[in-house]
Design an enzyme around this catalytic site. Structure first.
Site, PDB file in Angstrom:
ATOM      1  N   MET A   1       3.554   0.051   3.196  1.00  0.00           N
ATOM      2  CA  MET A   1       3.759   0.994   4.290  1.00  0.00           C
ATOM      3  C   MET A   1       5.146   1.637   4.243  1.00  0.00           C
ATOM      4  O   MET A   1       5.880   1.642   5.231  1.00  0.00           O
ATOM      5  CB  MET A   1       3.517   0.292   5.625  1.00  0.00           C
ATOM      6  CG  MET A   1       2.145  -0.370   5.721  1.00  0.00           C
ATOM      7  SD  MET A   1       0.757   0.740   5.360  1.00  0.00           S
ATOM      8  CE  MET A   1       0.537   1.477   6.964  1.00  0.00           C
ATOM      9  N   ARG A   2       5.510   2.149   3.086  1.00  0.00           N
ATOM     10  CA  ARG A   2       6.749   2.910   2.948  1.00  0.00           C
ATOM     11  C   ARG A   2       6.419   4.261   2.338  1.00  0.00           C
ATOM     12  O   ARG A   2       5.558   4.355   1.453  1.00  0.00           O
ATOM     13  CB  ARG A   2       7.747   2.198   2.014  1.00  0.00           C
ATOM     14  CG  ARG A   2       8.167   0.824   2.461  1.00  0.00           C
ATOM     15  CD  ARG A   2       8.968   0.821   3.741  1.00  0.00           C
ATOM     16  NE  ARG A   2      10.142   1.657   3.691  1.00  0.00           N
ATOM     17  CZ  ARG A   2      10.863   1.985   4.766  1.00  0.00           C
ATOM     18  NH1 ARG A   2      10.499   1.556   5.967  1.00  0.00           N
ATOM     19  NH2 ARG A   2      11.935   2.735   4.655  1.00  0.00           N
ATOM     20  N   ILE A   3       7.114   5.288   2.815  1.00  0.00           N
ATOM     21  CA  ILE A   3       6.965   6.606   2.196  1.00  0.00           C
ATOM     22  C   ILE A   3       7.871   6.638   0.971  1.00  0.00           C
ATOM     23  O   ILE A   3       9.058   6.298   1.064  1.00  0.00           O
ATOM     24  CB  ILE A   3       7.337   7.718   3.198  1.00  0.00           C
ATOM     25  CG1 ILE A   3       6.310   7.733   4.329  1.00  0.00           C
ATOM     26  CG2 ILE A   3       7.410   9.068   2.501  1.00  0.00           C
ATOM     27  CD1 ILE A   3       6.627   8.691   5.456  1.00  0.00           C
TER      28      ILE A   3
ATOM     29  N   HIS B   1      -6.286   4.293   1.096  1.00  0.00           N
ATOM     30  CA  HIS B   1      -5.992   4.771   2.446  1.00  0.00           C
ATOM     31  C   HIS B   1      -7.254   4.603   3.295  1.00  0.00           C
ATOM     32  O   HIS B   1      -8.361   4.916   2.833  1.00  0.00           O
ATOM     33  CB  HIS B   1      -5.562   6.237   2.395  1.00  0.00           C
ATOM     34  CG  HIS B   1      -5.202   6.770   3.747  1.00  0.00           C
ATOM     35  ND1 HIS B   1      -3.993   6.472   4.354  1.00  0.00           N
ATOM     36  CD2 HIS B   1      -5.879   7.538   4.614  1.00  0.00           C
ATOM     37  CE1 HIS B   1      -3.957   7.042   5.540  1.00  0.00           C
ATOM     38  NE2 HIS B   1      -5.088   7.704   5.725  1.00  0.00           N
TER      39      HIS B   1
ATOM     40  N   LEU C   1       2.275  12.953   0.966  1.00  0.00           N
ATOM     41  CA  LEU C   1       1.715  11.717   1.540  1.00  0.00           C
ATOM     42  C   LEU C   1       0.197  11.808   1.697  1.00  0.00           C
ATOM     43  O   LEU C   1      -0.325  12.772   2.259  1.00  0.00           O
ATOM     44  CB  LEU C   1       2.363  11.468   2.908  1.00  0.00           C
ATOM     45  CG  LEU C   1       1.919  10.193   3.635  1.00  0.00           C
ATOM     46  CD1 LEU C   1       2.456   8.963   2.927  1.00  0.00           C
ATOM     47  CD2 LEU C   1       2.364  10.222   5.084  1.00  0.00           C
TER      48      LEU C   1
HETATM   49  C1  GAR Z   1      -5.505  -1.257   4.532  1.00  0.00           C
HETATM   50  O1  GAR Z   1      -6.468  -0.860   5.458  1.00  0.00           O
HETATM   51  C2  GAR Z   1      -4.994  -0.070   3.753  1.00  0.00           C
HETATM   52  O2  GAR Z   1      -5.987   0.884   3.483  1.00  0.00           O
HETATM   53  C3  GAR Z   1      -3.970   0.476   4.718  1.00  0.00           C
HETATM   54  O3  GAR Z   1      -3.324  -0.642   5.231  1.00  0.00           O
HETATM   55  C4  GAR Z   1      -4.234  -1.734   5.250  1.00  0.00           C
HETATM   56  C5  GAR Z   1      -3.571  -2.881   4.511  1.00  0.00           C
HETATM   57  O4  GAR Z   1      -4.346  -4.043   4.614  1.00  0.00           O
HETATM   58  N1  GAR Z   1      -3.074   1.375   4.042  1.00  0.00           N
HETATM   59  C6  GAR Z   1      -2.534   2.433   4.617  1.00  0.00           C
HETATM   60  O5  GAR Z   1      -2.725   2.738   5.788  1.00  0.00           O
HETATM   61  C7  GAR Z   1      -1.649   3.265   3.711  1.00  0.00           C
HETATM   62  N2  GAR Z   1      -1.469   4.581   4.245  1.00  0.00           N
HETATM   63  P1  GAR Z   1      -4.090  -5.254   3.622  1.00  0.00           P
HETATM   64  O6  GAR Z   1      -2.591  -5.546   3.637  1.00  0.00           O
HETATM   65  O7  GAR Z   1      -4.867  -6.387   4.231  1.00  0.00           O
HETATM   66  O8  GAR Z   1      -4.581  -4.849   2.258  1.00  0.00           O
END
Ligand code: GAR
Length: 196
Positions: free
Chosen positions: A98-100, A117, A152
């Protein structure tokens, strides 16, 4: 041997799905590939314990350590790149990272950087995807695996999964349904890239 480096920030369930698929399908012998490291930007990411217990090398590059730097994002990305490049990865896999990322980071891994995503891109890039899909009245939601470009949540789509949005869905219930599909399509998409 093709090395995969997986970047996480939190629970790491997608990372766990990839690691378990790689072990179950014996990617080391069949695809000459292995997950060589799991790197988190948070020391308290629950996924790190899973990775360690499954024999993965782990590392933490804490973004907060760079907050006093003149250019914190660039400094963090440079430290992250140094850690990743120790493994000379064929693929860098963002899994709930979760970093840009800076354009420099994205360019450095051009053709080797992928993300998952939790929406049907190009709809609902960014955060709160599930609530936004419910609020918009979407009948379907899903997840997208894509190549990462400097913009992004853009970039060529590699795989998608679709789930229904049910009338009584909350962001939480929809998220759980989507996440179950993420765990299927991300390992599949990676396998296809490794075979290509
Ligand atoms: C997942 O749903 C992934 O698609 C989302 O974060 C969650 C991580 O879950 N990613 C984003 O939103 C990126 N923009 P996890 O740590 O259990 O894999």
């Amino acid at each position: 041997m093709k090395n995969l480096v997986i970047l996480i920030s939190g629970s790491g369930s997608n990372m766990a799905a990839i690691v378990q698929t790689a072990q179950r399908e014996d990617w080391a012998h069949r695809l000459n590939a292995r997950v060589s490291a799991v790197i988190s930007n948070r020391a308290d990411a629950p996924g790190l314990a899973f990775a360690q217990s499954h024999g993965m090398e782990t590392a933490v590059v804490d973004h907060k350590a760079f907050s006093n730097h003149a250019t914190p994002r660039e400094a963090f990305d440079a430290a992250l790149m140094a850690e990743i490049d120790r493994h000379q990865p064929a693929l860098v896999v963002l899994a709930g990272f979760m970093r840009i990322l800076t354009a420099g980071f994205v360019a450095h891994y051009a053709g080797r950087l992928i993300n998952i995503h939790p929406s049907l891109l190009p709809a609902f890039g960014g955060l709160n995807t599930h609530q936004r899909a419910i609020d918009a009245g979407c009948r379907f939601a899903g997840a997208t695996v894509h190549r990462v470009t400097a913009e992004l949540d853009h970039g060529p789509i590699l795989a998608q999964a679709v789930v229904p949005v049910l009338v009584d869905d909350t962001a939480q219930s929809l998220s759980a349904r989507v996440l179950a599909q993420e765990h299927l399509i991300y390992p599949q998409a990676i396998r296809q890239l490794l075979l290509a």
